[in-house]
Write an enzyme that holds these catalytic residues in place. Structure first.
Site, PDB file in Angstrom:
ATOM      1  N   ALA A 278     -13.659   2.163 -15.567  1.00 11.26           N
ATOM      2  CA  ALA A 278     -12.701   1.485 -16.443  1.00 11.26           C
ATOM      3  C   ALA A 278     -11.314   2.099 -16.338  1.00 11.26           C
ATOM      4  O   ALA A 278     -10.292   1.410 -16.446  1.00 11.26           O
ATOM      5  CB  ALA A 278     -13.183   1.550 -17.891  1.00 11.26           C
ATOM      6  N   ILE A 280      -9.712   3.401 -13.837  1.00  6.96           N
ATOM      7  CA  ILE A 280      -8.981   3.267 -12.583  1.00  6.96           C
ATOM      8  C   ILE A 280      -8.770   1.790 -12.261  1.00  6.96           C
ATOM      9  O   ILE A 280      -9.733   1.062 -12.055  1.00  6.96           O
ATOM     10  CB  ILE A 280      -9.749   3.947 -11.420  1.00  6.96           C
ATOM     11  CG1 ILE A 280      -9.926   5.442 -11.700  1.00  6.96           C
ATOM     12  CG2 ILE A 280      -9.023   3.728 -10.107  1.00  6.96           C
ATOM     13  CD1 ILE A 280      -8.641   6.216 -11.796  1.00  6.96           C
ATOM     14  N   GLU A 282      -8.687  -0.457  -9.850  1.00  6.43           N
ATOM     15  CA  GLU A 282      -9.036  -0.408  -8.427  1.00  6.43           C
ATOM     16  C   GLU A 282      -8.164  -1.303  -7.560  1.00  6.43           C
ATOM     17  O   GLU A 282      -7.901  -1.006  -6.393  1.00  6.43           O
ATOM     18  CB  GLU A 282     -10.511  -0.799  -8.235  1.00  6.43           C
ATOM     19  CG  GLU A 282     -11.512   0.227  -8.736  1.00  6.43           C
ATOM     20  CD  GLU A 282     -11.798   0.059 -10.228  1.00  6.43           C
ATOM     21  OE1 GLU A 282     -12.637   0.804 -10.746  1.00  6.43           O
ATOM     22  OE2 GLU A 282     -11.178  -0.821 -10.869  1.00  6.43           O
ATOM     23  N   ASP A 324      27.309   2.904   9.380  1.00  4.53           N
ATOM     24  CA  ASP A 324      28.150   3.034  10.558  1.00  4.53           C
ATOM     25  C   ASP A 324      29.235   1.962  10.495  1.00  4.53           C
ATOM     26  O   ASP A 324      29.121   1.002   9.727  1.00  4.53           O
ATOM     27  CB  ASP A 324      27.286   2.866  11.811  1.00  4.53           C
ATOM     28  CG  ASP A 324      28.042   3.211  13.086  1.00  4.53           C
ATOM     29  OD1 ASP A 324      29.057   3.913  13.009  1.00  4.53           O
ATOM     30  OD2 ASP A 324      27.607   2.754  14.166  1.00  4.53           O
ATOM     31  N   ASP A 622      22.557   3.366  15.062  1.00  3.55           N
ATOM     32  CA  ASP A 622      22.086   2.696  16.267  1.00  3.55           C
ATOM     33  C   ASP A 622      21.875   3.638  17.438  1.00  3.55           C
ATOM     34  O   ASP A 622      21.299   3.261  18.441  1.00  3.55           O
ATOM     35  CB  ASP A 622      23.058   1.584  16.677  1.00  3.55           C
ATOM     36  CG  ASP A 622      24.480   2.102  16.900  1.00  3.55           C
ATOM     37  OD1 ASP A 622      24.679   3.333  16.858  1.00  3.55           O
ATOM     38  OD2 ASP A 622      25.397   1.285  17.115  1.00  3.55           O
ATOM     39  N   ASP A 626      21.900   9.228  15.606  1.00  2.35           N
ATOM     40  CA  ASP A 626      21.584   8.774  14.252  1.00  2.35           C
ATOM     41  C   ASP A 626      20.116   9.007  13.879  1.00  2.35           C
ATOM     42  O   ASP A 626      19.765   8.962  12.699  1.00  2.35           O
ATOM     43  CB  ASP A 626      21.879   7.272  14.107  1.00  2.35           C
ATOM     44  CG  ASP A 626      23.349   6.949  14.276  1.00  2.35           C
ATOM     45  OD1 ASP A 626      24.170   7.707  13.731  1.00  2.35           O
ATOM     46  OD2 ASP A 626      23.666   5.960  14.946  1.00  2.35           O
ATOM     47  N   GLU A 691      -9.905  -1.228 -21.626  1.00  5.92           N
ATOM     48  CA  GLU A 691     -11.306  -0.979 -21.252  1.00  5.92           C
ATOM     49  C   GLU A 691     -11.741   0.429 -21.649  1.00  5.92           C
ATOM     50  O   GLU A 691     -12.826   0.636 -22.222  1.00  5.92           O
ATOM     51  CB  GLU A 691     -11.478  -1.174 -19.738  1.00  5.92           C
ATOM     52  CG  GLU A 691     -11.358  -2.620 -19.289  1.00  5.92           C
ATOM     53  CD  GLU A 691     -11.231  -2.760 -17.778  1.00  5.92           C
ATOM     54  OE1 GLU A 691     -11.450  -3.870 -17.272  1.00  5.92           O
ATOM     55  OE2 GLU A 691     -10.897  -1.744 -17.109  1.00  5.92           O
ATOM     56  N   ASN A 716     -11.733  -5.764 -13.102  1.00  2.18           N
ATOM     57  CA  ASN A 716     -10.700  -5.001 -12.391  1.00  2.18           C
ATOM     58  C   ASN A 716     -10.443  -5.515 -10.983  1.00  2.18           C
ATOM     59  O   ASN A 716      -9.304  -5.529 -10.512  1.00  2.18           O
ATOM     60  CB  ASN A 716     -11.092  -3.527 -12.313  1.00  2.18           C
ATOM     61  CG  ASN A 716     -10.922  -2.808 -13.640  1.00  2.18           C
ATOM     62  OD1 ASN A 716     -10.517  -3.418 -14.634  1.00  2.18           O
ATOM     63  ND2 ASN A 716     -11.250  -1.535 -13.678  1.00  2.18           N
TER      64      ASN A 716
END
Length: 882
Positions: A278, A280, A282, A324, A622, A626, A691, A716
């Protein structure tokens, strides 16, 4: 390390214990053993097994593993299998994302030339580039990739493109002449650098550094540094840890109380497992991933290709965009903006499209009717080796600066190159700083010259104005130089033009370049993108600070920043940055809006200083230089068109159109996605808290658990999941980009959102537990079914209310999110399946409900809507008060 660029060639050879004819084979072999191969270091990252195991270090996963183990030991095998399936999904997802992320070094290694031509004992031979050593004398020519860092010994019209390394957008003229000791990398014209491309001419150079000691090697070392942890990942880990602690305390408390009361240990373990399940949510990792994935599709439609999912949310929390200049704020296409020929002539149009008009004092003129203007344009077109071609758009074949002069001639309708045949050419060189050609035209032999203003003026005896040809006086020269300096102050690249007609005869350079006629000045610039102006305005309204970091000259950078209205602070040159300590930079960083002549190290220091002030930093780039900054920034954004493979592999996002405006659009999308993740998280955690509270309160008061572990899992993973998906793709609300960025340290459940979540959760608790107690006399199985139905309907009500924390349920367009409506229908269907389909009834221990019970469920669940509306008004009042 010696400052090789500042040393004369002969002194560099002496320090390297080498000779113009190169090293002997024996000496080269000895040095190869001493210095090692000319390769970039390969640092291995974690293997696949370690990456997979790392996925199980998440607190949420650990709690689920414990719940699965307890369920298995207690005989609830189906419950355990479902939980293990969820864990496996989460682990595989994380593994795939991490495993595919680290390819930057391989792309970098590909930039190293495979072979090199080198003088050994006076013989020019070809060897594998990895066998080069300091002291080797190499020969390079147009088309070669420079195989190592080297000091130039001699050069013939040698040019290289170093934009990927320095950020400088134009080809660099190279010569053996020493430069100042403190010259920035972009101005070290006496040096060649590994990985750069030779575009013109040829020359010899002595190798000064190989492998990891080169400029490219230093950058590769910086790329190895650990990239910034995505803010969303940090906040999800914090949330998981908090939930894990909450679940552990609740389960331990229930277990202790029940054992103390004398309940069987096995039964108590089942209750503890139910609490763990309850506690977690999921489906939360799945929904977050879905929200991010949906965001990547939306961004792709706006030309932002996301390489790493967490980057979607990180963009939304950006407070500073370090951008840039060339190609991002500007078009990346050199264009003649004005011509001075005794009068200032404005040229409209931008880029390489040969369309535009000529204006004097705001009035359009025919360039052919103005003699000085006409001759200036013709000179630029003839003294030229570039071409304009149309291939999926207009582009330049050759030097961009010369290409801009060809485009200018096309705009004027002066296609003189088709009618003139080149007889002689003296190319531009760094020592002469001019180019001269002789063409056979209809009017006879024409000499054309273009180059640096002072150099061209020295060779001129006449000038043209509205009255015709006249002698060039000292007063004229001073005036022309002043105008050229004023144009340069506006970030225009200035070239002078001159010509003369001659009879056939001596075509020697000294004779040709005497008594020229000065005609005018070209003022060129890479113009700003039109859409960038609006994007910067949006940034300001959104509380995002744009900062320009470029390899270009300080004056150029400052002029572009001023034109784009982003010059809201100081302009700092790379040499000035070198003289500052990290603390001095940190003290001034909030006042600086432009950095020029920036190197890879400078960019890393700038990002570090901004982060120290709590900023979430997006960095564009680019080039190879960088790449380290792209990895160390919170969000690295590479250019899709002009970007190197190295920068793209080091980035989180790639821009398909290299456009700053696309970054701002992506930020808006990131804000929408984060807001939706927050809505979905609040919705799912409200159910989770309800829950846990239902089971905890019931057990502590000596009641049986109102919900079974498998019933909780169904809520859940299935019933709750469909509406959460709808919330994850909720459209952006109006005014999203008129708000300042959220506090980067703010948790997913901020104080207001947590209050809303707990309030709606309390409403669910009251409804679910109340209905369970009301129906307990009808049997435990029936009461649990009512509680299950109540929780499912409460979750549906809460999902619809959670579409907005800013607007009442009555203010929202009921059809504004059709995916959520579909999710609500699917959620309701999943609840009814468990209650009415026999197979599910057996698995979930449910019973069919009567009409009276359903009326109870629907009426009691409306508490959620009432509480949500009250809490929204409170949130909006607090927001307005701030």
């Amino acid at each position: 390390m010696a400052n090789w660029h500042a040393l004369p060639p002969e002194e560099a050879l002496k320090l390297l214990n080498s000779k113009p004819e190169g090293l002997s084979d024996g000496e080269a072999a000895t040095r190869l053993e001493r210095f090692g191969p000319n390769d970039l270091a390969r640092i291995s990252g974690p293997g696949p097994v370690r990456i997979l195991l790392r996925q199980f270090e998440n607190y949420m996963v650990l709690v689920l593993l414990a719940a699965a183990a307890i369920s298995w030991l207690s005989g609830e095998r189906s419950n355990a299998v479902v939980v293990l399936g969820i864990i496996l999904f989460i682990a595989i997802l994380g593994f795939v994302q991490e495993y595919r992320a680290e390819r930057a070094m391989e792309a970098l290694r590909k930039m190293v030339a495979p072979e090199a031509r080198v003088f050994r004992s006076g013989r020019l031979i070809t060897v594998p580039a990895r066998n080069l050593v300091p002291g080797d004398v190499i020969y390079i020519e147009a088309g070669d990739v420079v195989p190592a860092d080297a000091r130039i010994l001699d050069a013939a019209a040698l040019e290289t493109v170093e934009s990927s390394l320095t950020g400088e957008s134009n080809p660099v003229r190279k010569s053996p002449e020493p430069v100042e000791e403190n010259a920035p990398l972009a101005e070290r014209s006496s040096m060649l650098f590994m990985g750069t491309m030779v575009t013109y001419g040829n020359g010899r150079a002595v190798v000064t550094s190989t492998g990891s000691s080169t400029e490219l090697g230093r950058i590769s070392g910086m790329i190895q540094e650990t990239p910034a942890e995505p803010p969303l990942k940090i906040r999800l880990q914090q949330l998981s840890k908090g939930l894990a602690v909450l679940v552990f305390i609740a389960a331990l408390g229930v277990f202790s109380v029940q054992v103390y009361r004398g309940y069987p240990v096995l039964d108590t373990l089942l209750i503890a497992a139910a609490l763990a399940v309850a506690g977690i949510p999921e489906a939360l990792p799945f929904v977050v991933t879905l929200a991010l994935a949906y965001g990547t599709q939306s961004m792709a439609r706006r030309n932002a290709i996301v390489r790493r999912l967490p980057a979607v949310e990180t963009l939304g929390s950006t407070t500073v965009i370090c951008t840039d200049k060339t190609g991002t704020l500007t078009r990346g296409e050199m264009s003649v903006r004005e011509v001075w020929c005794g009068r200032r002539v404005e040229v409209t149009g931008s880029g390489y499209v040969p369309e535009g008009v000529f204006k004097i004092d705001g009035s359009e003129v025919d360039p052919v009717s103005v003699d000085a203007l006409k001759e200036t344009i013709i000179t630029g077109a003839l003294c030229n080796n570039s071409e304009i071609v149309f291939e999926d758009g207009w582009r330049i074949a050759g030097d961009p600066t010369e290409g801009a002069l060809i485009v200018l001639a096309r705009k004027a309708g002066l296609d003189v190159r088709e009618r003139c045949r080149e007889v002689t050419e003296y190319p531009f060189a760094s020592d002469t700083r001019r180019m001269t050609t002789v063409h056979e035209c209809d009017s006879g032999l024409r000499v054309s010259m273009k180059g640096a203003v002072e150099v061209v003026l020295e060779r001129c005896a006449y000038t043209m104005d509205s009255s015709g040809l006249k002698p060039l006086t000292d007063v004229d020269r001073r005036r022309i130089l002043e105008i050229a300096d004023e144009m340069a102050g506006r970030a225009l690249r200035v070239l002078a033009a001159a010509f003369k007609q001659i009879e056939s005869g001596d075509l020697g350079r000294d004779v040709l370049e005497r008594d020229m006629i000065f005609t005018g000045l070209f003022g060129m610039m890479d113009p700003p993108r039109e859409e960038v102006f609006g994007a910067i305005d949006v940034c300001k309204k959104a509380g995002i600070r744009p900062v320009m970091i470029t390899g270009d000259h300080k004056r150029t950078a400052e002029a572009i920043a001023r034109e784009l209205h982003m010059l809201n602070g100081e302009v700092l040159d790379g040499s000035e940055l070198d003289s500052m300590s990290d603390q001095e930079l940190s003290d001034r960083i909030e006042r600086i809006s432009v950095f020029s002549r920036a190197t890879a190290e400078h960019k890393m220091r700038i990002i570090k200083a901004l982060k120290e002030h709590g900023h979430i930093v997006a960095m564009t780039g680019d080039g190879v230089n960088d790449a380290p900054a792209l990895r160390s920034a919170d969000i690295g954004i590479a250019m899709g068109r002009a970007g190197t493979d190295v920068s793209k592999e080091a980035s989180d996002v790639v821009l398909a159109d290299d456009n700053f405006a696309t970054i701002v659009a992506a930020v808006e999308e990131g804000r929408r996605i984060y807001e939706n993740i927050r809505k979905a998280s609040s919705y799912m955690l409200a159910v989770t808290f309800a829950e846990v509270a239902v089971i905890l309160i019931a057990v502590l008061f000596g009641l049986p658990a109102p919900l079974l572990a498998l019933q909780i899992l169904w809520i859940n993973v299935v019933a709750e999941d469909f509406p959460a998906i709808g919330l994850a793709v909720e459209p952006a609300r109006s005014g999203l980009m008129n708000e300042r960025p959220r506090n980067p340290k703010e948790p997913i459940l901020s104080r207001d959102v947590l209050r809303y979540t707990l309030g709606t959760s309390a409403a669910m608790l009251i409804g679910t537990l109340g209905l369970f107690l009301i129906n307990i006399d009808d049997g435990l199985g029936y009461a649990r079914t009512v509680a299950f139905a109540s929780l499912g309907i409460c979750a549906i009500y809460n999902a619809y209310s959670s579409r907005s924390f800013h607007h009442s349920l009555l203010q929202m367009n009921p059809l504004g999110n059709r995916k959520l409506l579909a999710g609500i229908v699917a959620s309701l269907a999943s609840v009814l399946m468990v209650i009415y389909i026999p197979v599910f009834q057996m698995a979930f221990e449910t019973l069919p409900l009567t009409l009276d019970s359903w009326l109870q469920v629907w009426l009691v669940s409306t508490i959620v809507i009432v509480i949500a509306e009250v809490l929204k008004r409170s949130m909006m009042w607090h927001h307005a008060a701030r």
